[in-house]
Write an enzyme that holds these catalytic residues in place. Structure first.
Site, PDB file in Angstrom:
ATOM      1  N   SER A   1       0.858  -1.191   0.000  1.00 29.53           N
ATOM      2  CA  SER A   1       0.000   0.000   0.000  1.00 29.53           C
ATOM      3  C   SER A   1       0.891   1.238   0.000  1.00 29.53           C
ATOM      4  O   SER A   1       0.908   2.025   0.945  1.00 29.53           O
ATOM      5  CB  SER A   1      -0.922  -0.001   1.226  1.00 29.53           C
TER       6      SER A   1
ATOM      7  N   CYS B   1      10.850   4.275   2.383  1.00 29.13           N
ATOM      8  CA  CYS B   1      10.710   2.831   2.186  1.00 29.13           C
ATOM      9  C   CYS B   1      12.008   2.334   1.567  1.00 29.13           C
ATOM     10  O   CYS B   1      12.306   2.625   0.406  1.00 29.13           O
ATOM     11  CB  CYS B   1       9.537   2.494   1.272  1.00 29.13           C
TER      12      CYS B   1
ATOM     13  N   MET C   1      11.453  -4.655   6.503  1.00 28.68           N
ATOM     14  CA  MET C   1      11.511  -3.370   5.842  1.00 28.68           C
ATOM     15  C   MET C   1      12.973  -3.011   5.592  1.00 28.68           C
ATOM     16  O   MET C   1      13.831  -3.234   6.443  1.00 28.68           O
ATOM     17  CB  MET C   1      10.862  -2.287   6.696  1.00 28.68           C
TER      18      MET C   1
END
Length: 395
Positions: free
Chosen positions: A68, A103, A317
């Site tokens: 997302s 990110c 991550m």
């Protein structure tokens, strides 16, 4: 009468263990080319949020924190950089986009997009070999270097590099996060915002825990798995299917965010869901990953499990991996201790999907720890390119 749909050029890309919708800033509608409500409303509609069903059926999102995501790229306004990279983490069931962090996984796709979309000067792109793309990460004001393989003047996407958490092999993209720790004066302060390698984190109603609070890659709260009742070998279902556990993690994260100086009151944590991250660590032990792969004690230095947007991440991550590598390189942190208390410049850790190796070199200057860069390998691939459609009145 309802407004007809409009078309916006977009590219759907996988980067590392994440995927998202990539835009060239100039291709966005004029109202969305600057930060604000119009931009957020547009990107929410692209992803399909807020979705009370939690499925993203009517959008490009994948209904997980890893899928997302939105990225806006433009030619860099910074000297000695090729591309400005802005990342938006889109909430699934709320009308909210968190712009507070990077990110690291999608960073692997930024270089590829920049080369293929004319954001890198032609004289900097070799016909064959490695193209070095200099990225300005606009969310956190940091430089990242992506080493993108080229073949016959095109980005080489296919290859034999395997990344746990990604189904198919692809070409390896090495990423360097330069000076990944926060600087004095940045949001949250120095690398260790409290000045301590290990703090005592008091969480009313839950307990008091040892915690390493670090700003490197992304603000991260590390706690010992054993202190919160876990082994460190847990897979997603063990955490994400336990509403009470998720609530405890969010409460710990909120109190950690206050202690790090990122927010002033725990009530503000909901508006900063992307940062800080919370992770728990443990010494190495064998386990079976989510794909059925056996991970052996001898193959890893420690175990790490991390939560993103309120759920246990299926792998790791990229920015949290930078925090792990940095903390592992600094004696006395919980990460360093879980990894055996041994000095090292690279660490291999076990996560729910398998293993990952990240390198970081730490030095002490005038009594303060500094890290010049952290390095890891990821991969990236274009999944689809063309236009994304949204109702013309959605923003």
């Amino acid at each position: 009468m309802s407004s007809p749909q409009i078309k916006i050029p977009a590219t759907y890309m996988r980067g590392g263990t994440s995927k998202g919708v990539f835009f060239n800033l100039d291709d966005l509608p004029e109202a969305a080319q600057t930060p604000g409500k119009a931009r957020d409303m547009l990107l929410l509609r692209v992803i399909g949020s807020p979705d009370p069903y939690g499925k993203h059926t009517d959008g490009m999102g994948g209904a997980t924190s890893s899928t997302s995501k939105t990225v806006i790229l433009s030619k860099s306004s910074k000297a000695e950089h090729d591309v400005d990279y802005l990342f938006g983490q889109v909430a699934i069931d709320k009308p909210f986009i968190d712009w507070s962090g990077n990110c690291g996984n999608l960073t692997a796709a930024v270089g590829s997009f920049a080369i293929s979309n004319g954001l890198v000067a032609p004289d900097r792109i070799p016909q064959n070999g490695i193209c070095t793309v200099r990225i300005w990460q606009a969310n956190i004001n940091k430089t990242i270097i992506a080493h993108v393989p080229m073949t016959n003047g095109k980005v080489q996407e296919t290859g034999e590099f395997e990344l746990d958490g990604v189904t198919f092999p692809a070409a390896e993209v090495q990423i360097e996060f330069l000076d990944p720790a926060a600087d004095e004066g940045e949001d949250g302060g120095a690398m260790f915002p409290t000045g301590n390698l290990v703090d005592s984190l008091e969480v009313p109603g839950i307990g008091t825990f040892k915690a390493t609070l670090i700003n490197a890659g992304i603000p991260t709260i590390f706690v010992n798995a054993a202190d919160i009742g876990y082994s460190g070998t847990e897979l997603q279902d063990a955490i994400n299917g336990d509403a009470a556990a998720l609530s405890r993690f969010e409460t710990i994260r909120a109190y950690g965010a206050v202690k790090m100086g990122l927010i002033t009151d725990i009530s503000e944590a909901a508006e900063r869901a992307h940062t800080p991250k919370i992770a728990f660590v443990a010494p190495p032990q064998s386990y079976v990953s989510s794909s059925g792969k056996q991970v052996n004690t001898k193959d890893i230095d420690l175990l790490v499990r991390a939560l993103s947007m309120g759920k246990l991440h299926h792998a790791m991550m990229g920015t949290a991996a930078v925090a792990i590598g940095t903390a592992a390189a600094i004696p006395g942190t919980l990460v360093h201790l879980a990894a055996g208390g041994v000095d090292r410049e690279a660490v291999s850790f076990g996560h729910p999907s398998g293993t990952l190796r990240v390198g970081a070199a730490a030095t002490k200057v005038n009594g303060q720890w500094t890290v010049t860069k952290a390095i890891m390998s990821r991969s990236a691939r274009v999944l689809m390119e063309g236009v994304v459609r949204v109702p013309g009145d959605c923003f």
